[in-house]
Design a protein around this motif. Structure first.
Motif, mmCIF file in Angstrom:
data_model
loop_
_atom_site.group_PDB
_atom_site.id
_atom_site.type_symbol
_atom_site.label_atom_id
_atom_site.label_comp_id
_atom_site.label_asym_id
_atom_site.label_seq_id
_atom_site.Cartn_x
_atom_site.Cartn_y
_atom_site.Cartn_z
ATOM 1 N N VAL A 114 -22.887 61.187 -33.620
ATOM 2 C CA VAL A 114 -24.034 60.343 -33.290
ATOM 3 C C VAL A 114 -24.430 60.699 -31.859
ATOM 4 N N ILE A 115 -25.694 61.044 -31.666
ATOM 5 C CA ILE A 115 -26.166 61.565 -30.386
ATOM 6 C C ILE A 115 -27.265 60.669 -29.840
ATOM 7 N N PHE A 116 -27.084 60.215 -28.608
ATOM 8 C CA PHE A 116 -28.117 59.474 -27.889
ATOM 9 C C PHE A 116 -28.746 60.456 -26.901
ATOM 10 N N ASN A 117 -30.047 60.666 -27.031
ATOM 11 C CA ASN A 117 -30.773 61.676 -26.271
ATOM 12 C C ASN A 117 -31.817 60.962 -25.422
ATOM 13 N N SER A 118 -31.922 61.304 -24.148
ATOM 14 C CA SER A 118 -32.790 60.559 -23.228
ATOM 15 C C SER A 118 -34.274 60.878 -23.367
ATOM 16 N N TYR A 119 -34.634 61.848 -24.188
ATOM 17 C CA TYR A 119 -36.042 62.212 -24.345
ATOM 18 C C TYR A 119 -36.610 61.523 -25.590
ATOM 19 N N GLU A 120 -37.839 61.015 -25.478
ATOM 20 C CA GLU A 120 -38.500 60.383 -26.618
ATOM 21 C C GLU A 120 -39.436 61.398 -27.270
ATOM 22 N N TYR A 121 -39.104 61.818 -28.474
ATOM 23 C CA TYR A 121 -39.863 62.837 -29.194
ATOM 24 C C TYR A 121 -40.910 62.174 -30.080
ATOM 25 N N ASP A 122 -42.037 62.867 -30.281
ATOM 26 C CA ASP A 122 -43.115 62.299 -31.081
ATOM 27 C C ASP A 122 -42.769 62.220 -32.566
ATOM 28 N N TRP A 123 -42.487 63.329 -33.175
ATOM 29 C CA TRP A 123 -42.363 63.367 -34.626
ATOM 30 C C TRP A 123 -40.935 63.576 -35.094
ATOM 31 N N GLY A 124 -40.125 64.236 -34.336
ATOM 32 C CA GLY A 124 -38.734 64.434 -34.731
ATOM 33 C C GLY A 124 -38.438 65.794 -35.317
ATOM 34 N N VAL A 125 -39.467 66.432 -35.894
ATOM 35 C CA VAL A 125 -39.295 67.797 -36.403
ATOM 36 C C VAL A 125 -40.515 68.627 -36.013
ATOM 37 N N LYS A 126 -40.308 69.930 -35.957
ATOM 38 C CA LYS A 126 -41.406 70.837 -35.634
ATOM 39 C C LYS A 126 -42.337 70.949 -36.832
ATOM 40 N N PHE A 127 -43.627 70.989 -36.561
ATOM 41 C CA PHE A 127 -44.645 71.012 -37.600
ATOM 42 C C PHE A 127 -44.531 72.256 -38.489
ATOM 43 N N MET A 128 -44.267 73.389 -37.899
ATOM 44 C CA MET A 128 -44.313 74.643 -38.649
ATOM 45 C C MET A 128 -43.116 74.855 -39.584
ATOM 46 N N ASP A 129 -41.898 74.532 -39.118
ATOM 47 C CA ASP A 129 -40.726 74.865 -39.938
ATOM 48 C C ASP A 129 -39.842 73.673 -40.296
ATOM 49 N N GLY A 130 -40.152 72.493 -39.792
ATOM 50 C CA GLY A 130 -39.378 71.301 -40.135
ATOM 51 C C GLY A 130 -38.039 71.184 -39.425
ATOM 52 N N SER A 131 -37.755 72.070 -38.470
ATOM 53 C CA SER A 131 -36.486 71.978 -37.743
ATOM 54 C C SER A 131 -36.568 70.855 -36.707
ATOM 55 N N PRO A 132 -35.429 70.248 -36.371
ATOM 56 C CA PRO A 132 -35.434 69.125 -35.421
ATOM 57 C C PRO A 132 -35.976 69.538 -34.049
ATOM 58 N N THR A 133 -36.682 68.615 -33.393
ATOM 59 C CA THR A 133 -37.229 68.890 -32.065
ATOM 60 C C THR A 133 -36.256 68.533 -30.951
ATOM 61 N N ARG A 134 -35.120 67.999 -31.272
ATOM 62 C CA ARG A 134 -34.138 67.573 -30.261
ATOM 63 C C ARG A 134 -33.759 68.738 -29.349
ATOM 64 N N ASP A 135 -33.757 68.435 -28.052
ATOM 65 C CA ASP A 135 -33.312 69.404 -27.054
ATOM 66 C C ASP A 135 -31.960 68.911 -26.527
ATOM 67 N N PRO A 136 -30.868 69.638 -26.789
ATOM 68 C CA PRO A 136 -29.527 69.184 -26.394
ATOM 69 C C PRO A 136 -29.352 68.950 -24.898
ATOM 70 N N LYS A 137 -30.203 69.536 -24.055
ATOM 71 C CA LYS A 137 -30.034 69.326 -22.613
ATOM 72 C C LYS A 137 -30.302 67.870 -22.215
#
Length: 186
Positions: A114-137
């Motif tokens: 379970v990962i708590f990430n400090s960035y608030e992402y709009d959609w959660g996945v990339k539009f083109m390929d459906g991969s997660p938008t999460r940035d581990p940094k």
């Protein structure tokens, strides 16, 4: 302004308007299949709020298929799931400062990260390929919790809270799988 430039400008504005309208329609259609939910839970002196989208099982195999094992999941559908706490808390014994976090998981057969990430992402996945938008940094806290296998099927993905012995437990449940995330006040 020349006629050519006016026509080009009108066509460009039309294309942009159609694009915005298409995205709006697409977003509303996906919300029908995975409706939004915001839940707020008060525990002692703290308040927790979760915003997420709730997909349905619809006869599908969920974990290990629709949601692959050992890959990052946006933990719901549509937008990335958001978790907000108004107080510093301990999540499974590790400090999480007051704030808003996107909530990501890596489901496994026997345990989930379970990962708590400090960035608030709009959609959660990339539009083109459906991969997660999460940035581990931007990951601020990662814990691992065991899977609880359920006897009954949970048709719609659910996040909910329960109180137990000075702990708040945040549950994530879907299909015949649940995880429990222990939370205490700092």
């Amino acid at each position: 302004m020349s006629k050519y430039l006016k026509r080009t400008l009108i066509i460009l504005i039309g294309i942009i308007a159609i694009g915005f309208l298409s995205m709006s329609v697409l977003k509303s259609l996906t919300k029908k299949h995975s409706p939004e939910q915001t839940i707020t839970h008060k525990s002692q002196d703290a308040s927790f709020t979760v915003f997420y989208n709730r997909p349905y099982k619809k006869g599908r195999k969920i974990f290990g298929d629709l949601v692959p094992f050992d890959q990052v999941w946006r933990t719901g559908a549509n937008e990335a799931t958001l978790f907000k706490t108004d107080k510093d808390i301990l999540v499974d014994g590790t400090l999480l400062k007051a704030g808003t976090y996107s909530l990501w998981t890596i489901p496994g057969q026997n345990s989930w990260k379970v990962i708590f990430n400090s960035y608030e992402y709009d959609w959660g996945v990339k539009f083109m390929d459906g991969s997660p938008t999460r940035d581990p940094k931007y990951d601020v806290l990662t814990i691992e919790v065991p899977v609880q296998h359920l006897l009954n099927v949970i048709e719609q993905f659910s996040i909910y809270f329960q109180e137990a012995n000075n702990f708040t437990i945040m549950y994530l449940a879907w299909d015949q799988t649940a995880i429990a995330i222990p939370i205490t006040l700092k």
